[in-house]
Write a protein that holds these residues in place. Sequence first.
Motif, PDB file in Angstrom:
ATOM      1  N   LEU A  32       0.830  -1.209   0.000  1.00 11.14           N
ATOM      2  CA  LEU A  32       0.000   0.000   0.000  1.00 11.14           C
ATOM      3  C   LEU A  32       0.863   1.255   0.000  1.00 11.14           C
ATOM      4  N   ALA A  33       1.933   1.238   0.805  1.00 12.09           N
ATOM      5  CA  ALA A  33       2.828   2.398   0.864  1.00 12.09           C
ATOM      6  C   ALA A  33       3.506   2.653  -0.476  1.00 12.09           C
ATOM      7  N   LEU A  34       3.804   1.584  -1.217  1.00  9.80           N
ATOM      8  CA  LEU A  34       4.427   1.750  -2.534  1.00  9.80           C
ATOM      9  C   LEU A  34       3.509   2.527  -3.469  1.00  9.80           C
ATOM     10  N   VAL A  35       2.240   2.155  -3.530  1.00 13.69           N
ATOM     11  CA  VAL A  35       1.289   2.832  -4.414  1.00 13.69           C
ATOM     12  C   VAL A  35       1.091   4.287  -3.979  1.00 13.69           C
ATOM     13  N   VAL A  36       0.950   4.499  -2.661  1.00 20.22           N
ATOM     14  CA  VAL A  36       0.744   5.859  -2.153  1.00 20.22           C
ATOM     15  C   VAL A  36       1.968   6.723  -2.419  1.00 20.22           C
ATOM     16  N   SER A  37       3.168   6.158  -2.206  1.00 16.13           N
ATOM     17  CA  SER A  37       4.401   6.915  -2.425  1.00 16.13           C
ATOM     18  C   SER A  37       4.519   7.376  -3.875  1.00 16.13           C
ATOM     19  N   ILE A  38       4.178   6.486  -4.814  1.00 24.61           N
ATOM     20  CA  ILE A  38       4.271   6.850  -6.233  1.00 24.61           C
ATOM     21  C   ILE A  38       3.254   7.930  -6.590  1.00 24.61           C
ATOM     22  N   SER A  39       2.117   7.946  -5.891  1.00 24.58           N
ATOM     23  CA  SER A  39       1.080   8.927  -6.224  1.00 24.58           C
ATOM     24  C   SER A  39       1.414  10.326  -5.738  1.00 24.58           C
ATOM     25  N   LEU A  40       2.295  10.449  -4.737  1.00 24.61           N
ATOM     26  CA  LEU A  40       2.593  11.745  -4.132  1.00 24.61           C
ATOM     27  C   LEU A  40       3.806  12.387  -4.791  1.00 24.61           C
ATOM     28  N   GLY A  41       3.763  13.711  -4.893  1.00 21.87           N
ATOM     29  CA  GLY A  41       4.884  14.432  -5.478  1.00 21.87           C
ATOM     30  C   GLY A  41       4.436  15.766  -6.027  1.00 21.87           C
ATOM     31  N   ALA A  42       5.346  16.415  -6.784  1.00 22.19           N
ATOM     32  CA  ALA A  42       5.011  17.708  -7.364  1.00 22.19           C
ATOM     33  C   ALA A  42       3.791  17.608  -8.265  1.00 22.19           C
ATOM     34  N   ALA A  43       3.672  16.502  -8.981  1.00 23.23           N
ATOM     35  CA  ALA A  43       2.483  16.233  -9.792  1.00 23.23           C
ATOM     36  C   ALA A  43       1.719  15.085  -9.134  1.00 23.23           C
ATOM     37  N   ASP A  44       0.625  15.406  -8.466  1.00 25.74           N
ATOM     38  CA  ASP A  44      -0.149  14.371  -7.779  1.00 25.74           C
ATOM     39  C   ASP A  44      -0.853  13.476  -8.789  1.00 25.74           C
ATOM     40  N   ILE A  45      -0.778  12.189  -8.557  1.00 22.82           N
ATOM     41  CA  ILE A  45      -1.445  11.198  -9.401  1.00 22.82           C
ATOM     42  C   ILE A  45      -2.411  10.412  -8.515  1.00 22.82           C
ATOM     43  N   PRO A  46      -3.671  10.316  -8.885  1.00 22.30           N
ATOM     44  CA  PRO A  46      -4.607   9.531  -8.070  1.00 22.30           C
ATOM     45  C   PRO A  46      -4.112   8.108  -7.857  1.00 22.30           C
ATOM     46  N   VAL A  47      -4.361   7.593  -6.663  1.00 19.61           N
ATOM     47  CA  VAL A  47      -3.904   6.249  -6.317  1.00 19.61           C
ATOM     48  C   VAL A  47      -4.461   5.213  -7.294  1.00 19.61           C
ATOM     49  N   ALA A  48      -5.712   5.384  -7.690  1.00 14.23           N
ATOM     50  CA  ALA A  48      -6.320   4.431  -8.624  1.00 14.23           C
ATOM     51  C   ALA A  48      -5.590   4.437  -9.962  1.00 14.23           C
ATOM     52  N   ASP A  49      -5.179   5.632 -10.426  1.00 12.08           N
ATOM     53  CA  ASP A  49      -4.445   5.709 -11.694  1.00 12.08           C
ATOM     54  C   ASP A  49      -3.054   5.094 -11.567  1.00 12.08           C
ATOM     55  N   VAL A  50      -2.443   5.239 -10.396  1.00 11.15           N
ATOM     56  CA  VAL A  50      -1.142   4.600 -10.169  1.00 11.15           C
ATOM     57  C   VAL A  50      -1.286   3.085 -10.264  1.00 11.15           C
ATOM     58  N   ALA A  51      -2.321   2.553  -9.626  1.00  9.57           N
ATOM     59  CA  ALA A  51      -2.545   1.106  -9.657  1.00  9.57           C
ATOM     60  C   ALA A  51      -2.794   0.624 -11.088  1.00  9.57           C
ATOM     61  N   ARG A  52      -3.598   1.390 -11.848  1.00  3.74           N
ATOM     62  CA  ARG A  52      -3.861   0.993 -13.234  1.00  3.74           C
ATOM     63  C   ARG A  52      -2.578   1.035 -14.068  1.00  3.74           C
ATOM     64  N   THR A  53      -1.760   2.067 -13.860  1.00  2.00           N
ATOM     65  CA  THR A  53      -0.505   2.189 -14.609  1.00  2.00           C
ATOM     66  C   THR A  53       0.435   1.036 -14.304  1.00  2.00           C
ATOM     67  N   LEU A  54       0.541   0.670 -13.014  1.00  2.00           N
ATOM     68  CA  LEU A  54       1.423  -0.431 -12.621  1.00  2.00           C
ATOM     69  C   LEU A  54       0.944  -1.762 -13.191  1.00  2.00           C
ATOM     70  N   MET A  55      -0.369  -1.894 -13.396  1.00  2.00           N
ATOM     71  CA  MET A  55      -0.909  -3.127 -13.965  1.00  2.00           C
ATOM     72  C   MET A  55      -0.854  -3.142 -15.488  1.00  2.00           C
ATOM     73  N   GLY A  56      -0.341  -2.050 -16.090  1.00  2.00           N
ATOM     74  CA  GLY A  56      -0.168  -2.015 -17.531  1.00  2.00           C
ATOM     75  C   GLY A  56      -1.338  -1.449 -18.299  1.00  2.00           C
ATOM     76  N   TRP A  57      -2.325  -0.930 -17.595  1.00  2.00           N
ATOM     77  CA  TRP A  57      -3.463  -0.334 -18.281  1.00  2.00           C
ATOM     78  C   TRP A  57      -3.124   1.084 -18.716  1.00  2.00           C
ATOM     79  N   ALA A  58      -3.549   1.449 -19.899  1.00  2.00           N
ATOM     80  CA  ALA A  58      -3.264   2.783 -20.433  1.00  2.00           C
ATOM     81  C   ALA A  58      -4.129   3.819 -19.727  1.00  2.00           C
ATOM     82  N   VAL A  59      -3.485   4.764 -19.063  1.00  2.00           N
ATOM     83  CA  VAL A  59      -4.202   5.839 -18.367  1.00  2.00           C
ATOM     84  C   VAL A  59      -3.855   7.172 -18.999  1.00  2.00           C
ATOM     85  N   SER A  60      -2.557   7.487 -19.029  1.00  2.00           N
ATOM     86  CA  SER A  60      -2.079   8.743 -19.589  1.00  2.00           C
ATOM     87  C   SER A  60      -0.600   8.582 -19.888  1.00  2.00           C
ATOM     88  N   LYS A  61      -0.174   9.113 -21.035  1.00  2.00           N
ATOM     89  CA  LYS A  61       1.243   9.020 -21.374  1.00  2.00           C
ATOM     90  C   LYS A  61       2.091   9.775 -20.368  1.00  2.00           C
TER      91      LYS A  61
END
Length: 356
Positions: A32-61
């Motif tokens: 859980l911390a891995l997904v949350v960590s990737i979502s946080l930063g200068a450009a916030d990414i929703p946790v759900a989009d992070v999970a979709r990206t890690l699973m290989g689903w196309a969300v945004s380039k």
Amino acid sequence: MHFSDGQVPVEYRRYIGVKLALVCLTGGLLALALVVSISLGAADIPVADVARTLMGWAVSKRFDVIVWNIRLPQALASIVAGAGLAVAGAVMQSVLRNPLGSPLTLGISHAAAFGAAFAVMILGGGVMGSSNTDAVNITNPYLTTGVAFLFSLGTAAIIVGMSRLRGSSPEVMILTGVALNALFTAGTMLLQFFADDVQLAAMVFWTFGDTARATWSELGVMAAVTAATSVYFLVNGWNYNAIDAGDETAKGLGVRVDRVRFAGMLLASMLTAVIISFLGIIGFVGLVVPHMVRRVFGSDHRFLLPGSILAGGLLLLASDTAARLVLAPHMLPVSVLTAFMGAPVFIYLIIRGQRR
């Protein structure tokens, strides 16, 4: 004592079940911390989009570039480094039977710092460059990394060699590490005194432990070494339990104490050397995490070691995430936060040891 049908005590089965549940819980928190960590930063990414990206689903380039090229390598480097340093510290504390045993207190980290300073000043690895993100980089990192690795591994060999000359005495290992720690610290200060501005900046930059330095190839090397040594440590969990009961008791149980101590120290030191040579000095993880885990999981190495691996990755990942956010858009080196956290614990351990 109650027995089940398989003649296994019910209390023992309950004990094992609780420990396994704690290990699984820690692993779930790490994921859980891995997904949350990737979502946080200068450009916030929703946790759900992070999970979709890690699973290989196309969300945004744009999200793909941020996740796969920037944040995921850094997050995985934090997990691997935290896991490796924590399990190395746990093994060192066990084979030395000393709660203050760790890569930092044994001088391995400072040997790497001296090796990096030597490469920067004497071998010409101190030319500095600035990337398009205004981050300062050493333009010859492989030379610096290689020399740092050789010095840290050489220090580990000296410590283990001294112990072999005196019959694998844990006290000899600790005292040798303390002496080498002071020696390499003095050597680094001497090189810094004669360095010019560029060389001094390169030396100081390298000593900052920073997980953002790791490339995918370097991450692969660290992960492979961490996995291989961790498997060895886990297989020898029962031997470490026996050593905790005393050398004579362990020998009476058939454990080859000298061999187990030698191999444990050598592999733990090699693991530490690999991580530090790639990322710089990240102090106190190997000292603090085993003590934290021991309070929750107990001293049984069958659960202490996997708990240290998972908790070490979780702690360093959380620290690295906080370091990225606390002074955003600037990135604070994670070693600063681990030092602030580890120093009070180190003092507490010293005071508690004097009271016994």
